[in-house]
Scaffold this motif. Sequence first.
Motif, PDB file in Angstrom:
ATOM      1  N   HIS A   1      36.899  46.480  -1.145  1.00 11.95           N
ATOM      2  CA  HIS A   1      35.909  46.393   0.006  1.00 11.95           C
ATOM      3  C   HIS A   1      35.595  47.456   0.760  1.00 11.95           C
ATOM      4  CE1 HIS A   1      34.751  44.240   3.718  1.00 11.95           C
ATOM      5  NE2 HIS A   1      35.697  44.830   4.216  1.00 11.95           N
ATOM      6  N   ASN A   2      36.626  48.536   0.945  1.00 15.70           N
ATOM      7  CA  ASN A   2      36.091  49.833   1.846  1.00 15.70           C
ATOM      8  C   ASN A   2      36.730  50.886   1.093  1.00 15.70           C
ATOM      9  OD1 ASN A   2      35.736  51.661   3.765  1.00 15.70           O
ATOM     10  ND2 ASN A   2      36.725  50.585   5.307  1.00 15.70           N
TER      11      ASN A   2
ATOM     12  N   ILE B   1      41.830  46.001  -1.022  1.00 14.05           N
ATOM     13  CA  ILE B   1      41.096  46.857   0.453  1.00 14.05           C
ATOM     14  C   ILE B   1      40.332  47.908  -0.192  1.00 14.05           C
ATOM     15  CG2 ILE B   1      41.923  48.140   2.216  1.00 14.05           C
ATOM     16  CD1 ILE B   1      44.491  46.379   2.364  1.00 14.05           C
ATOM     17  N   LYS B   2      40.781  48.689  -1.044  1.00 12.27           N
ATOM     18  CA  LYS B   2      39.820  49.963  -1.636  1.00 12.27           C
ATOM     19  C   LYS B   2      38.514  49.214  -2.081  1.00 12.27           C
ATOM     20  CE  LYS B   2      41.668  53.926  -0.731  1.00 12.27           C
ATOM     21  NZ  LYS B   2      40.828  54.963  -0.012  1.00 12.27           N
TER      22      LYS B   2
ATOM     23  N   ALA C   1      36.421  53.931   1.516  1.00 14.66           N
ATOM     24  CA  ALA C   1      36.629  55.127   2.260  1.00 14.66           C
ATOM     25  C   ALA C   1      37.779  55.122   3.249  1.00 14.66           C
ATOM     26  CB  ALA C   1      35.413  55.331   3.298  1.00 14.66           C
ATOM     27  N   ILE C   2      38.528  54.080   3.318  1.00 15.15           N
ATOM     28  CA  ILE C   2      39.608  53.845   4.295  1.00 15.15           C
ATOM     29  C   ILE C   2      40.959  54.475   3.643  1.00 15.15           C
ATOM     30  CG2 ILE C   2      40.473  51.881   3.077  1.00 15.15           C
ATOM     31  CD1 ILE C   2      41.078  50.603   6.172  1.00 15.15           C
TER      32      ILE C   2
ATOM     33  N   ASP D   1      40.390  52.219  10.397  1.00 11.20           N
ATOM     34  CA  ASP D   1      40.126  53.723  10.172  1.00 11.20           C
ATOM     35  C   ASP D   1      41.583  54.212   8.872  1.00 11.20           C
ATOM     36  OD1 ASP D   1      38.038  55.008  11.820  1.00 11.20           O
ATOM     37  OD2 ASP D   1      39.389  53.986  13.162  1.00 11.20           O
TER      38      ASP D   1
ATOM     39  N   PRO E   1      37.105  46.814  11.077  1.00 13.48           N
ATOM     40  CA  PRO E   1      36.609  48.270  10.399  1.00 13.48           C
ATOM     41  C   PRO E   1      38.039  49.169  10.826  1.00 13.48           C
ATOM     42  CG  PRO E   1      35.403  48.087  12.345  1.00 13.48           C
ATOM     43  CD  PRO E   1      35.868  46.781  12.268  1.00 13.48           C
TER      44      PRO E   1
ATOM     45  N   CYS F   1      41.482  43.354   6.906  1.00 12.70           N
ATOM     46  CA  CYS F   1      40.360  44.680   6.845  1.00 12.70           C
ATOM     47  C   CYS F   1      39.151  44.178   6.464  1.00 12.70           C
ATOM     48  CB  CYS F   1      40.975  45.423   5.606  1.00 12.70           C
ATOM     49  SG  CYS F   1      42.266  46.517   5.722  1.00 12.70           S
ATOM     50  N   LYS F   2      38.813  43.028   6.129  1.00 13.77           N
ATOM     51  CA  LYS F   2      37.369  42.182   6.126  1.00 13.77           C
ATOM     52  C   LYS F   2      36.981  42.070   7.353  1.00 13.77           C
ATOM     53  CE  LYS F   2      38.154  40.664   1.430  1.00 13.77           C
ATOM     54  NZ  LYS F   2      37.815  39.268   0.486  1.00 13.77           N
TER      55      LYS F   2
END
Length: 453
Positions: free
Chosen positions: A74-75, A71-72, A77-78, A51, A49, A45-46
């Motif tokens: 880091h991103n 993961i959340k 919105a995923i 979805d 990108p 995930c790093k």
Amino acid sequence: MKHAPIRILVADDDDAHRNMLLLLLHDWHYEAQGVADGEQAIAACKETPFDLVLMDVRMPNMSGLEALGHIKKHNPAIAILIMTAYSNVEAAVEAMKGGAYDYHTKPLDFDKLKLTLERIFSQRELEKENKNLRLSLQEKLGHNTIIGRSKAMQEAVTLAQAIAPSEATLLITGESGTGKEVMAKAIHLASERKNGPFIAVNCAAITESLLESELFGHEKGAFTGADKRREGRFAAANGGTLFLDEIGEMPLSMQVKLLRALQEREVQPVGGDKPVPVNVRILAATNRNLVTEVQEGRFREDLYYRLNVVSLPMPPLRHREGDVPLLADFFARLFAEKNHKYLLGFTPQALDRLIRYQWPGNVRELENVMERAVVLLVGDTITERELPPHLVQEQSQDMPLNKMPGNLTLEELERLAIQEALENTGNNKSEAARRLGITRKTLHTKVSRYKLE
């Protein structure tokens, strides 16, 4: 324009299950990659990108729950979908509290999984479309709360864009709740007067005895209770725009005085002996047919022509095909933010109810329905449960039970439902499947079984 591929990461330590999911996702036209544990999922995930992440709860080295948090972080919105065995549903519920979108129990129901993915990504597309549409309209009119891609709404925006830079008086017409004041504000912001005030007056909400004072102001002692001098709305709007809403409700006696103010560009405060010059642009709105009002003697003909230099009709929501999902999404997210709630979107069934409803109260009614839905929302997706009963029941009565043929088997009822969905959508199988709450593949199978082609 070609859309970027949708990327999905599958995190599952069961090689056979992971590879089977990758094949399935590729068959559904997603771009998919697989990893065997939580640490690999974080690293992937790093680097890419993604979805969406489809992640097992139990994996070696690092569990899905632990990987979820990283993961959340880091991103945020995923979207993350959790896979779990029936015996480990509690862990999946815990994952949803930590930000997972949903969970699916093994063995996976592939039809349900496909519907979930379609719901997530259709909602993403709706959000993008909403954002792009608001930016486009903001460029045209300087206002980002006018939402609409329908032909009727685009025609109104084009006319507003043309008239905005002028000094012409404008009459905005349309049913109650169609957004006449929102359009008036947008026109003001796109005009040369955008740095001046925008003052709105609802002519129907002020009594006849106070309306003159409200518009033109009054001197101290002009009437009982007038203990100090007060500027009216015309003076307050000096250098800007005065919006006269529900102008059709204005009494005839006031219409004469308003006409004089528009012609002379000056107002006479109640109790005053000197007229006061004003520099305002007038935008007026009404839900009445002023031509009929003129013919029946309730509205002055000379004032009508003075106001109706240009007429801008606002279309009712039932004539704005395709705008309901955009508006519903806009209002739902607005109220979710105000109420500190996390909202992912709508179920297909709820969206279908919204699309099929006639909206007699127009955009204002839809706004109120979305506020209610968000306030009642317990999870993160608006369903039929959050919609008002009358909205759901009205459409449930399309085929009353007492009008349906008797002695039908479940298969016969299913065939009738599919046939009706195909007829109502012009044989559009994707739309029919969405309305029925099944996948297109399932619909195709059932259409073949019932020989509906």
